[in-house]
Design a protein around this motif. Structure first.
Motif, PDB file in Angstrom:
ATOM      1  N   ILE A   1      -2.770   7.710  -0.397  1.00 37.06           N
ATOM      2  CA  ILE A   1      -3.117   6.346   0.020  1.00 37.06           C
ATOM      3  C   ILE A   1      -4.540   6.059  -0.445  1.00 37.06           C
ATOM      4  N   ARG A   2      -4.726   4.911  -1.109  1.00 32.05           N
ATOM      5  CA  ARG A   2      -6.046   4.502  -1.572  1.00 32.05           C
ATOM      6  C   ARG A   2      -6.215   2.990  -1.414  1.00 32.05           C
ATOM      7  N   PHE A   3      -7.430   2.579  -1.079  1.00 30.75           N
ATOM      8  CA  PHE A   3      -7.794   1.169  -1.184  1.00 30.75           C
ATOM      9  C   PHE A   3      -8.053   0.871  -2.663  1.00 30.75           C
ATOM     10  N   VAL A   4      -7.540  -0.253  -3.125  1.00 30.65           N
ATOM     11  CA  VAL A   4      -7.630  -0.604  -4.549  1.00 30.65           C
ATOM     12  C   VAL A   4      -8.522  -1.826  -4.707  1.00 30.65           C
ATOM     13  N   VAL A   5      -9.553  -1.693  -5.527  1.00 26.60           N
ATOM     14  CA  VAL A   5     -10.496  -2.791  -5.737  1.00 26.60           C
ATOM     15  C   VAL A   5     -10.984  -2.756  -7.180  1.00 26.60           C
ATOM     16  N   GLY A   6     -11.348  -3.918  -7.690  1.00 24.54           N
ATOM     17  CA  GLY A   6     -11.910  -4.004  -9.035  1.00 24.54           C
ATOM     18  C   GLY A   6     -13.422  -4.010  -8.982  1.00 24.54           C
ATOM     19  N   ARG A   7     -14.028  -4.554 -10.016  1.00 30.60           N
ATOM     20  CA  ARG A   7     -15.480  -4.645 -10.099  1.00 30.60           C
ATOM     21  C   ARG A   7     -15.927  -6.100 -10.078  1.00 30.60           C
ATOM     22  N   SER A   8     -17.180  -6.296  -9.714  1.00 25.77           N
ATOM     23  CA  SER A   8     -17.738  -7.642  -9.668  1.00 25.77           C
ATOM     24  C   SER A   8     -17.901  -8.191 -11.088  1.00 25.77           C
TER      25      SER A   8
ATOM     26  N   HIS B   1     -11.087  -4.033 -14.319  1.00 28.98           N
ATOM     27  CA  HIS B   1     -10.567  -5.257 -13.694  1.00 28.98           C
ATOM     28  C   HIS B   1     -11.678  -5.997 -12.959  1.00 28.98           C
ATOM     29  N   GLU B   2     -11.723  -7.312 -13.147  1.00 25.74           N
ATOM     30  CA  GLU B   2     -12.683  -8.157 -12.431  1.00 25.74           C
ATOM     31  C   GLU B   2     -12.050  -8.644 -11.136  1.00 25.74           C
ATOM     32  N   GLU B   3     -12.659  -8.309 -10.017  1.00 29.19           N
ATOM     33  CA  GLU B   3     -12.109  -8.658  -8.706  1.00 29.19           C
ATOM     34  C   GLU B   3     -12.331 -10.144  -8.433  1.00 29.19           C
TER      35      GLU B   3
ATOM     36  N   GLY C   1      -1.077   1.908  -2.735  1.00 29.47           N
ATOM     37  CA  GLY C   1      -2.329   1.224  -3.052  1.00 29.47           C
ATOM     38  C   GLY C   1      -2.512   0.017  -2.152  1.00 29.47           C
ATOM     39  N   ILE C   2      -3.597   0.008  -1.399  1.00 31.60           N
ATOM     40  CA  ILE C   2      -3.888  -1.086  -0.472  1.00 31.60           C
ATOM     41  C   ILE C   2      -4.854  -2.045  -1.168  1.00 31.60           C
ATOM     42  N   TYR C   3      -4.345  -3.220  -1.539  1.00 30.65           N
ATOM     43  CA  TYR C   3      -5.191  -4.212  -2.201  1.00 30.65           C
ATOM     44  C   TYR C   3      -6.266  -4.703  -1.240  1.00 30.65           C
ATOM     45  N   THR C   4      -7.502  -4.647  -1.683  1.00 39.01           N
ATOM     46  CA  THR C   4      -8.611  -5.103  -0.855  1.00 39.01           C
ATOM     47  C   THR C   4      -9.635  -5.802  -1.733  1.00 39.01           C
ATOM     48  N   GLY C   5     -10.621  -6.409  -1.105  1.00 36.70           N
ATOM     49  CA  GLY C   5     -11.659  -7.135  -1.829  1.00 36.70           C
ATOM     50  C   GLY C   5     -13.029  -6.824  -1.277  1.00 36.70           C
ATOM     51  N   PHE C   6     -14.038  -7.425  -1.861  1.00 37.02           N
ATOM     52  CA  PHE C   6     -15.415  -7.140  -1.455  1.00 37.02           C
ATOM     53  C   PHE C   6     -15.694  -7.560  -0.010  1.00 37.02           C
ATOM     54  N   GLY C   7     -15.069  -8.644   0.428  1.00 42.37           N
ATOM     55  CA  GLY C   7     -15.347  -9.153   1.766  1.00 42.37           C
ATOM     56  C   GLY C   7     -14.379  -8.688   2.830  1.00 42.37           C
TER      57      GLY C   7
ATOM     58  N   ALA D   1       7.249   9.591  -7.296  1.00 47.44           N
ATOM     59  CA  ALA D   1       8.557   8.948  -7.387  1.00 47.44           C
ATOM     60  C   ALA D   1       8.449   7.442  -7.206  1.00 47.44           C
ATOM     61  N   PHE D   2       7.486   6.998  -6.349  1.00 47.38           N
ATOM     62  CA  PHE D   2       7.325   5.576  -6.057  1.00 47.38           C
ATOM     63  C   PHE D   2       5.843   5.195  -6.058  1.00 47.38           C
ATOM     64  N   TYR D   3       5.623   3.914  -6.402  1.00 46.01           N
ATOM     65  CA  TYR D   3       4.284   3.350  -6.350  1.00 46.01           C
ATOM     66  C   TYR D   3       4.367   2.075  -5.524  1.00 46.01           C
ATOM     67  N   VAL D   4       3.486   1.981  -4.541  1.00 47.18           N
ATOM     68  CA  VAL D   4       3.589   0.928  -3.533  1.00 47.18           C
ATOM     69  C   VAL D   4       2.334   0.073  -3.562  1.00 47.18           C
ATOM     70  N   LYS D   5       2.518  -1.223  -3.523  1.00 45.99           N
ATOM     71  CA  LYS D   5       1.419  -2.174  -3.384  1.00 45.99           C
ATOM     72  C   LYS D   5       1.519  -2.827  -2.014  1.00 45.99           C
ATOM     73  N   VAL D   6       0.428  -2.802  -1.249  1.00 46.92           N
ATOM     74  CA  VAL D   6       0.410  -3.418   0.074  1.00 46.92           C
ATOM     75  C   VAL D   6      -0.944  -4.091   0.286  1.00 46.92           C
ATOM     76  N   ASP D   7      -0.949  -5.237   0.937  1.00 50.79           N
ATOM     77  CA  ASP D   7      -2.198  -5.963   1.212  1.00 50.79           C
ATOM     78  C   ASP D   7      -2.926  -5.344   2.400  1.00 50.79           C
ATOM     79  N   ASP D   8      -4.238  -5.603   2.461  1.00 48.68           N
ATOM     80  CA  ASP D   8      -5.045  -4.994   3.523  1.00 48.68           C
ATOM     81  C   ASP D   8      -4.952  -5.728   4.857  1.00 48.68           C
ATOM     82  N   ASN D   9      -4.071  -6.714   4.963  1.00 54.43           N
ATOM     83  CA  ASN D   9      -3.831  -7.368   6.257  1.00 54.43           C
ATOM     84  C   ASN D   9      -2.431  -7.052   6.795  1.00 54.43           C
ATOM     85  N   ILE D  10      -1.812  -6.003   6.237  1.00 61.05           N
ATOM     86  CA  ILE D  10      -0.467  -5.588   6.640  1.00 61.05           C
ATOM     87  C   ILE D  10      -0.563  -4.316   7.486  1.00 61.05           C
TER      88      ILE D  10
END
Length: 302
Positions: free
Chosen positions: A159-166, A193-195, A124-130, A218-227
């Motif tokens: 692989i997915r980008f992960v985002v909440g709602r406004s 989730h509120e982003e 899961g690639i953590y991302t935001g609105f901007g 087997a595994f769940y991965v969190k990674v930021d969108d600037n990595i």
């Protein structure tokens, strides 16, 4: 001519008689008032005595009773639902056991992948609105897109980008994300989730709870969108750890808890870390990995 002695005594005797009668009436009035006062005082004393007697009997009765705590079982018995309480407890145990053994949510998100075989990893690639430019940079470097992304899923990597709602549901921020979803089809949207920056800890809970129900991996991965992730080497590391349980992997660190308000990285809950005021050893936020059992623990206890 002088009046006789007999004629001079009558006026004096009349005055003396009137004075005696007035004194008698006064004494009678005072006697009646005294009687009323005594009756009033006697009544009050009798009431007080009865009240003291009643209170004494209540205290004596309560003193003979032993104080004890009523158990939950007794309360259920009194309500006549002991059997119902046992059934509910059994169902809760069965539900916990099912989720710990890989229970999959029956109503999967449109982006979920149903597979009879366990996946290697969900990233899961953590991302935001901007962060549109960051997402495009990742799509152009280490992340597959389109049909190549689906083929990667067949090999066990999602692989997915992960985002909440406004906070203002349905506004321009949400609409732009929805347009990008329709175009790229590579998002996992956390609808509940509120982003927002201050909600990042809650985002982790929502993310791991969602992916454990959407995908059996087997595994769940969190990674930021600037990595920038070397995907091939990263997959090889995960393969080598596949048979291990309770894996928590990342750039592990610790450090001082900042307890003074106004300083950078101020920790509002600094008092929870004890006198030493240092963080427990943990993975840095940009990238970390949880095995399925740990991710399920978050899902069950969120």
């Amino acid at each position: 001519m002088m009046p006789s002695n007999s004629t001079r005594r009558y006026p004096f005797k009349g005055h003396q008689a009137d004075s005696g009668r007035g004194h008698t009436i006064t004494m009678l009035v005072m006697f009646l008032l005294a009687c009323l006062a005594w009756l009033y005082i006697g009544g009050r004393l009798w009431q007080d005595a009865e009240m003291r007697k009643l209170l004494g009997s209540l205290l004596e009765k309560n003193g003979k009773q032993e104080t004890r705590v009523v158990t939950v079982e007794e309360q259920l018995m009194n309500l006549g639902c002991k059997d119902s309480g046992k059934k509910i407890a059994d169902l809760e145990l069965e539900l916990t056991l099912a989720r710990s053994q890989g229970y999959l949510h029956k109503h999967l998100n449109w982006s979920a992948t149903v597979s009879s075989q366990r996946l290697l990893a969900v990233i899961g690639i953590y991302t935001g609105f901007g962060s549109h430019s960051n997402r495009n940079r990742i799509r152009n470097t280490w992340m597959q897109t389109g049909s190549a992304l689906r083929k990667l899923e067949e090999k066990g990597i999602v692989i997915r980008f992960v985002v909440g709602r406004s906070a203002n549901r349905g506004d321009s921020l949400d609409r732009r994300i929805n347009e990008e979803i329709l175009e790229k089809n590579d998002f996992l949207v956390l609808e509940s989730h509120e982003e927002a920056a201050e909600e990042l800890p809650q985002k982790a809970k929502h993310f791991f709870s969602s992916v454990t129900e959407y995908w059996d991996a087997a595994f769940y991965v969190k990674v930021d969108d600037n990595i920038h992730l070397n995907l091939d080497k990263f997959i090889n590391i995960l393969v080598s750890l596949r048979d291990k349980r309770r894996v928590y992997m990342g750039c592990m660190k610790s450090g001082e808890v900042i307890s003074q308000e106004g300083q950078q990285w101020y920790e509002p809950n600094w008092w929870k870390f004890g006198d030493e005021k240092s963080y427990f050893r943990h993975a840095a936020a940009p990238l970390y990995v949880l095995s399925r059992d740990l991710a399920q623990y978050i899902n069950i206890n969120r």
